[in-house]
Design a protein around this motif. Structure first.
Motif, PDB file in Angstrom:
ATOM      1  N   GLY A 172     -23.516 -49.011  -3.210  1.00 46.60           N
ATOM      2  CA  GLY A 172     -24.600 -49.285  -2.289  1.00 46.60           C
ATOM      3  C   GLY A 172     -24.211 -49.230  -0.828  1.00 46.60           C
ATOM      4  N   LEU A 173     -22.918 -49.091  -0.546  1.00 44.10           N
ATOM      5  CA  LEU A 173     -22.443 -49.019   0.833  1.00 44.10           C
ATOM      6  C   LEU A 173     -21.926 -47.620   1.133  1.00 44.10           C
ATOM      7  N   PRO A 219     -18.457 -52.759   6.693  1.00 45.76           N
ATOM      8  CA  PRO A 219     -19.568 -51.950   7.224  1.00 45.76           C
ATOM      9  C   PRO A 219     -19.629 -52.015   8.748  1.00 45.76           C
ATOM     10  N   GLU A 220     -19.974 -50.890   9.351  1.00 48.79           N
ATOM     11  CA  GLU A 220     -20.170 -50.864  10.794  1.00 48.79           C
ATOM     12  C   GLU A 220     -21.539 -51.466  11.138  1.00 48.79           C
ATOM     13  N   GLU A 221     -21.744 -51.781  12.430  1.00 50.81           N
ATOM     14  CA  GLU A 221     -22.946 -52.489  12.853  1.00 50.81           C
ATOM     15  C   GLU A 221     -24.238 -51.771  12.490  1.00 50.81           C
ATOM     16  N   PRO A 222     -24.333 -50.417  12.648  1.00 51.72           N
ATOM     17  CA  PRO A 222     -25.582 -49.734  12.243  1.00 51.72           C
ATOM     18  C   PRO A 222     -25.909 -49.911  10.759  1.00 51.72           C
ATOM     19  N   GLU A 223     -24.889 -49.894   9.914  1.00 51.31           N
ATOM     20  CA  GLU A 223     -25.147 -50.085   8.487  1.00 51.31           C
ATOM     21  C   GLU A 223     -25.585 -51.511   8.189  1.00 51.31           C
ATOM     22  N   LEU A 224     -24.996 -52.472   8.868  1.00 52.01           N
ATOM     23  CA  LEU A 224     -25.414 -53.873   8.684  1.00 52.01           C
ATOM     24  C   LEU A 224     -26.883 -54.045   9.078  1.00 52.01           C
ATOM     25  N   ALA A 225     -27.271 -53.397  10.176  1.00 56.78           N
ATOM     26  CA  ALA A 225     -28.668 -53.484  10.616  1.00 56.78           C
ATOM     27  C   ALA A 225     -29.598 -52.850   9.594  1.00 56.78           C
ATOM     28  N   GLU A 226     -29.157 -51.724   9.039  1.00 59.60           N
ATOM     29  CA  GLU A 226     -29.967 -51.049   8.023  1.00 59.60           C
ATOM     30  C   GLU A 226     -30.125 -51.900   6.778  1.00 59.60           C
ATOM     31  N   LEU A 227     -29.033 -52.546   6.361  1.00 53.53           N
ATOM     32  CA  LEU A 227     -29.082 -53.405   5.193  1.00 53.53           C
ATOM     33  C   LEU A 227     -29.980 -54.609   5.434  1.00 53.53           C
ATOM     34  N   ALA A 228     -29.905 -55.141   6.652  1.00 49.88           N
ATOM     35  CA  ALA A 228     -30.741 -56.313   6.998  1.00 49.88           C
ATOM     36  C   ALA A 228     -32.216 -55.956   6.978  1.00 49.88           C
ATOM     37  N   MET A 235     -19.112 -46.876   2.194  1.00 45.34           N
ATOM     38  CA  MET A 235     -17.702 -46.813   1.797  1.00 45.34           C
ATOM     39  C   MET A 235     -17.526 -46.662   0.281  1.00 45.34           C
ATOM     40  N   ALA A 236     -18.618 -46.537  -0.458  1.00 48.87           N
ATOM     41  CA  ALA A 236     -18.539 -46.471  -1.915  1.00 48.87           C
ATOM     42  C   ALA A 236     -17.586 -45.376  -2.379  1.00 48.87           C
ATOM     43  N   ALA A 237     -16.656 -45.749  -3.265  1.00 45.06           N
ATOM     44  CA  ALA A 237     -15.672 -44.848  -3.881  1.00 45.06           C
ATOM     45  C   ALA A 237     -14.634 -44.313  -2.898  1.00 45.06           C
ATOM     46  N   ASN A 238     -14.733 -44.686  -1.642  1.00 44.62           N
ATOM     47  CA  ASN A 238     -13.747 -44.219  -0.668  1.00 44.62           C
ATOM     48  C   ASN A 238     -12.391 -44.862  -0.948  1.00 44.62           C
ATOM     49  N   PRO A 239     -11.302 -44.082  -0.965  1.00 45.50           N
ATOM     50  CA  PRO A 239      -9.998 -44.648  -1.323  1.00 45.50           C
ATOM     51  C   PRO A 239      -9.510 -45.734  -0.363  1.00 45.50           C
ATOM     52  N   GLY A 240     -10.070 -45.798   0.845  1.00 52.46           N
ATOM     53  CA  GLY A 240      -9.644 -46.819   1.794  1.00 52.46           C
ATOM     54  C   GLY A 240     -10.561 -48.015   1.867  1.00 52.46           C
ATOM     55  N   ASN A 241     -11.439 -48.184   0.874  1.00 49.10           N
ATOM     56  CA  ASN A 241     -12.473 -49.213   1.019  1.00 49.10           C
ATOM     57  C   ASN A 241     -11.990 -50.647   0.767  1.00 49.10           C
ATOM     58  N   HIS A 242     -10.744 -50.832   0.334  1.00 51.08           N
ATOM     59  CA  HIS A 242     -10.245 -52.198   0.164  1.00 51.08           C
ATOM     60  C   HIS A 242     -10.195 -52.945   1.494  1.00 51.08           C
ATOM     61  N   SER A 243      -9.895 -52.215   2.558  1.00 52.77           N
ATOM     62  CA  SER A 243      -9.758 -52.854   3.863  1.00 52.77           C
ATOM     63  C   SER A 243     -10.910 -52.509   4.804  1.00 52.77           C
ATOM     64  N   ALA A 244     -11.956 -51.864   4.292  1.00 46.39           N
ATOM     65  CA  ALA A 244     -13.066 -51.416   5.134  1.00 46.39           C
ATOM     66  C   ALA A 244     -14.166 -52.474   5.212  1.00 46.39           C
TER      67      ALA A 244
END
Length: 228
Positions: A205-206, A219-228, A208-217
């Motif tokens: 749902g994000l 969401p950026e501010e635009p995505e947070l706003a979209e989710l909100a 970063m889904a399935a991205n190999p670096g997502n353990h330390s990732a």
């Protein structure tokens, strides 16, 4: 796993005539955490004591903190979920897969659908699956599937790009109906503990889904706003 021990104590209390609230105990773990030795030690213990109201839920997303594990499929006779299933069953557990969402499962009845189903049930290496999930659209997904198996050609002709893309990402661990069916099945198994292998996408749902670096990732501010 104090909860598992608690069930042993409450059952003893029941047998001594005490009024003990009925409960089903649930524990959630990741697929990498499952490889820790303490779980292997606990496994036969709970089955031997017939803890039928115990369910372990394995979040099987096939991503680890240190990268994709390359499972020796020849030696292990398939992908890691099948190794886990055989290990649990050998130790007396009941195993249920929440593998396919309803959108994906619906396509299995199409011509060639059995081949499409088979590649999700023991054929994708971890890194192959993650590459598939990172592809941006249905056309690219279609091309990779054809590269994986020429037998899919007839099947793919009967599925449009949008439905194909959605089906590839439709894992049972994100389908509430599929999950509820799996949980209900474990509650019907009253004589031995159960495991639900919930097939998921890490970061579902994000962006970063399935991205190999997502353990330390995060969401950026635009995505947070979209989710909100």
């Amino acid at each position: 796993f104090a909860g598992d021990r608690l069930r042993m104590y409450t059952r003893y209390a029941e047998r001594q005539g005490y009024n003990v609230p009925k409960a089903h105990l649930w524990a959630v773990m990741g697929d990498s955490e499952f490889r820790e030795g303490s779980l292997s030690e606990a496994m036969p213990d709970f089955a031997e004591r017939q803890l039928g109201n115990l369910t372990w839920i394995l979040d099987f997303n096939r991503q680890s903190l240190d990268g994709h594990r390359i499972t020796n499929q020849k030696i292990m006779h398939g992908t890691d979920d099948l190794r886990v299933q055989r290990m649990m069953e050998a130790n007396g557990w009941h195993v249920v897969h929440a593998r396919h969402g309803k959108k994906r499962a619906k396509l299995f009845s199409k011509e060639g659908g059995a081949t499409f189903q088979a590649i999700f049930e023991g054929e994708w290496a971890d890194y192959e699956l993650q590459v598939l999930l990172l592809l941006a659209d249905g056309k690219l997904v279609r091309a990779m599937l054809l590269e994986k198996s020429k037998k899919l050609e007839k099947f793919l002709k009967g599925v449009n790009d949008t439905d194909l893309y959605d089906a590839v990402h439709d894992f049972g661990g994100h389908d509430f109906e599929t999950l509820l069916e799996a949980y209900e099945e474990t509650k019907r198994e009253t004589n031995r503990p159960s495991m639900v292998i919930a097939h998921t996408i890490k970061g579902w749902g994000l962006k970063m889904a399935a991205n190999p670096g997502n353990h330390s990732a995060i969401p950026e501010e635009p995505e947070l706003a979209e989710l909100a």
